[in-house]
Design a protein around this motif. Sequence first.
Motif, short mmCIF file in Angstrom:
data_model
loop_
_atom_site.label_atom_id
_atom_site.label_comp_id
_atom_site.label_asym_id
_atom_site.label_seq_id
_atom_site.Cartn_x
_atom_site.Cartn_y
_atom_site.Cartn_z
N ILE A 48 0.84 -1.20 0.00
CA ILE A 48 0.00 0.00 0.00
C ILE A 48 0.88 1.25 0.00
CG2 ILE A 48 -1.57 1.39 1.41
CD1 ILE A 48 -2.95 -1.22 2.24
N GLN A 49 1.91 1.24 0.83
CA GLN A 49 2.82 2.38 0.90
C GLN A 49 3.58 2.57 -0.40
OE1 GLN A 49 2.97 4.65 3.20
NE2 GLN A 49 4.66 5.75 2.19
N ASP A 51 2.64 1.64 -3.36
CA ASP A 51 1.72 2.08 -4.40
C ASP A 51 1.39 3.56 -4.24
OD1 ASP A 51 0.09 1.29 -6.71
OD2 ASP A 51 -1.59 1.83 -5.41
N LYS A 52 1.29 4.04 -3.00
CA LYS A 52 1.05 5.47 -2.76
C LYS A 52 2.21 6.31 -3.31
CE LYS A 52 -1.91 5.22 1.32
NZ LYS A 52 -2.03 5.51 2.78
N ILE A 53 3.43 5.81 -3.11
CA ILE A 53 4.61 6.50 -3.64
C ILE A 53 4.57 6.54 -5.16
CG2 ILE A 53 7.12 6.37 -3.86
CD1 ILE A 53 7.18 5.18 -1.03
N GLU A 54 4.13 5.44 -5.76
CA GLU A 54 4.04 5.36 -7.22
C GLU A 54 2.96 6.32 -7.73
OE1 GLU A 54 5.19 4.02 -10.98
OE2 GLU A 54 6.13 3.91 -9.00
N GLN A 55 1.86 6.41 -7.02
CA GLN A 55 0.81 7.36 -7.40
C GLN A 55 1.32 8.81 -7.34
OE1 GLN A 55 -2.95 6.76 -5.34
NE2 GLN A 55 -2.61 4.55 -5.29
N GLU A 56 2.07 9.10 -6.31
CA GLU A 56 2.63 10.45 -6.15
C GLU A 56 3.62 10.75 -7.27
OE1 GLU A 56 3.21 14.20 -4.53
OE2 GLU A 56 1.66 12.68 -4.09
N LYS A 59 1.57 11.45 -10.56
CA LYS A 59 0.31 12.18 -10.45
C LYS A 59 0.14 13.26 -11.51
CE LYS A 59 1.99 15.57 -7.05
NZ LYS A 59 1.78 16.11 -5.68
N TYR A 67 3.11 4.38 -15.22
CA TYR A 67 2.73 3.90 -13.88
C TYR A 67 3.12 2.43 -13.72
CZ TYR A 67 -0.07 3.37 -9.65
OH TYR A 67 -0.48 3.14 -8.37
N SER A 72 0.26 -2.53 -6.90
CA SER A 72 -1.19 -2.70 -6.80
C SER A 72 -1.59 -4.12 -7.18
CB SER A 72 -1.91 -1.69 -7.70
OG SER A 72 -1.54 -1.86 -9.05
#
Length: 228
Positions: A48-49, A51-56, A59, A67, A72
């Motif tokens: 989860i962490q 994937d959040k970094i990848e989203q950031e 973005k 991506y 995920s």
Amino acid sequence: MEYSRKAPSANPEANSLSQLSIAKKIKFLKYHFDKIEAVFEEERKQYIQADKIEQERTKNDEDDHNYNYEYSQALREIEMVYLRMHRYTAILTLYSYLEDTLNQICDISKKNLVIEKSYKNFKGSGIKRAKEYLKKEINVDFTCVNSEWSALSILNELRNCIMHGNGNLLYDEHKERGFKVIVNNYNYFEEIEGRFVFFSSEYVRKMFNNVECFLTYLLNPKLVGVNR
């Protein structure tokens, strides 16, 4: 494996059936279940962490061309595959223990109370047959554990769905239609990917407690003539 030959067996089933052996077995099942849950939960948090970094990182991109879906995808595998297999296994193991113990109680009661009929002479199978035998031949009053039995009846349906259809609610649509309704209206259950039953870790823990309570009640010598 190194251990003392004089050491008592660590396996509760190797000792005589009692309220204590029930408590020990359920304790072992809980420990095993929670330990594996913790492993997957830790991995899940890491993905989860990540994937959040990848989203950031992506973005401001116009599309998801850059991506990285690795995290995920790994998260989805944990939630939809590994946890499902793990919890299915826990339910099958618990149900097997429940059914075998109920059959043992029937056999011991038959012997100690000198009853001619065996539970095997009754129609049906599994925990329902054992309960019917104890009710009719041993005169066990199940009133005090009605709520536990209701939960175990659902457990029985879940076990059948997993055992005979790998959790696929459509494996026998006519037969399992009732269970599909339960899945869609039971807080602990959900239907995933259009056909598979999935359930929370809280449900498994609840079933551990229900099985222990139900079997402990039956292992009262005044009920079925079984020693503590």
